[in-house]
Design a protein around this motif. Structure first.
Motif: not given
Length: 383
Positions: A33-37, A66-75, A91-96, A158-165
């Motif tokens: 989870t260190a990858l999520i930041e 990445g923290q927002f998309y991880a939390q969105l994954a829980v809900e 609304p913006y984060r939920a588009h993705r 790499i940025m996508s991997v490092r920050y779980a995007l």
């Protein structure tokens, strides 16, 4: 044959080195989870299920997307009103949403597992992208190795991997759509683009590859149907979000401005930092910017000298235009998020460079200078 085996081994070493670097993020108590930041100061805004699940909080960080998309994954259906407090722009984060849906499914609905899945999802995507890119750039020479590795180790990738995007997932699906188009299956390409748009809505810009179909008899019908397949999933999902957020569904999150404003802002920022000396931060900003400039120049030159309607030749310039229209906030950073925006440009240019035996090593080297900040970012984490 022997030369091919050598370069196959070189490709394999890149994969092994990447996985070894990712392995450094593992902690017995927190997993990957260190990858999520997650930020250390953000607990009051976390979903209760996330707060109670083991995850690493970066003490010196304000967190990242990445923290927002991880939390969105829980809900993932946004039924719990607490999600609105957990996200900076719900609304913006939920588009993705696709990235979060995959993490939810992989985690079997269990918050602790979902966070691990969100952290590692882009690692799996990176491996799939490495395999897919192998089809366009097989291991036959040093040029092929430079282009293949340059795409996978570029800062945006790499940025996508490092920050779980979700950007890496979107790129992979765009590449799959290109593969379908090259195989003469535009309807499959449209359907895959529909999934890509659920990962990142800007993936619809890759729909320009469908113009190739218009050159065929009655091609407009096929192109129209493929376009519907590409747009429909996002339209249906936005309609669902409208039932929750109403007028706010399409509000906020717009990072588009007048052309070159973000680029000139980044150049000005680098210039202002010159008196501070050539720091590693400036090195990374300069190299990423030079790589972007080289990619922009090369794809412009490529299109100017030939009428190329192949998929990558239409996808790459679309994302060049998007990057040039991006707001300065997207360009801000060391380097900024524009390297993620331009990922399809990077991949498209490298695939086209691989097809051009006359392309000089200078173009290849300049277009892939983003590897330096990419590798530096991956190796920057310390426990």
């Amino acid at each position: 044959m022997r030369g091919t085996r050598v370069w196959m081994a070189a490709y394999g070493l890149v994969v092994v080195a990447f996985l070894a670097a990712v392995g450094r993020y593992y902690h017995p108590a927190y997993g990957f989870t260190a990858l999520i930041e997650f930020p250390a100061a953000g607990h009051s805004y976390e979903l209760p299920a996330v707060r109670n699940a083991p995850h690493f909080d970066h003490p010196a960080s304000g967190g990242y997307d990445g923290q927002f998309y991880a939390q969105l994954a829980v809900e993932p259906l946004l039924k719990d009103g607490a999600i609105d407090l957990a996200l900076d722009d719900p609304p913006y984060r939920a588009h993705r949403i696709l990235f979060s849906w995959i993490a939810f499914a992989a985690g079997l609905g269990q918050p602790a597992w979902i966070l691990q899945a969100a952290a590692l999802e882009n690692v799996a995507v990176w491996l799939l992208l490495a395999w897919l890119l192998w089809r366009w750039i097989p291991p036959t020479s040093a040029r092929a190795f430079a282009l293949w590795a340059g795409t996978l180790l570029a800062h945006g990738t790499i940025m996508s991997v490092r920050y779980a995007l979700p950007d890496g997932l979107s790129l992979f699906l765009i590449a799959l759509a290109v593969l379908a188009m090259e195989a003469g299956r535009p309807l499959v390409a449209g359907a895959v683009l529909g999934l890509a748009a659920l990962a990142r809505e800007t993936a619809l810009l890759a729909g320009g590859m469908l113009v190739r179909v218009l050159r065929q008899p009655r091609g407009w019908r096929t192109a129209a149907l493929a376009g519907v397949l590409a747009a429909l999933p996002l339209v249906v999902w936005l309609d669902y979000l409208r039932s929750i957020y109403r007028a706010r569904t399409l509000a906020g999150g717009s990072h588009i401005t007048v052309p070159f404003k973000g680029l000139t802002s980044e150049i000005a920022s680098i210039w202002r930092a010159v008196p501070d000396g050539f720091t590693t931060m400036m090195r990374d900003e300069v190299l990423a910017l030079v790589a972007f400039g080289a990619q922009a120049c090369w794809i412009s030159w490529w299109l100017a000298r030939r009428r190329d309607f192949t998929p990558w030749a239409t996808v790459a310039p679309a994302f060049l235009l998007l990057a040039l229209l991006a707001h300065p906030v997207v360009w801000d950073g060391a380097p900024g998020a524009y390297t993620r925006v331009a990922m399809p440009l990077t991949m498209g240019v490298n695939v086209l460079l691989a097809r051009d035996p006359r392309a000089s090593w200078w173009w290849i080297a300049l277009a892939n200078l983003g590897v330096v900040p990419g590798v530096a970012l991956l190796l920057s984490f310390r426990w």
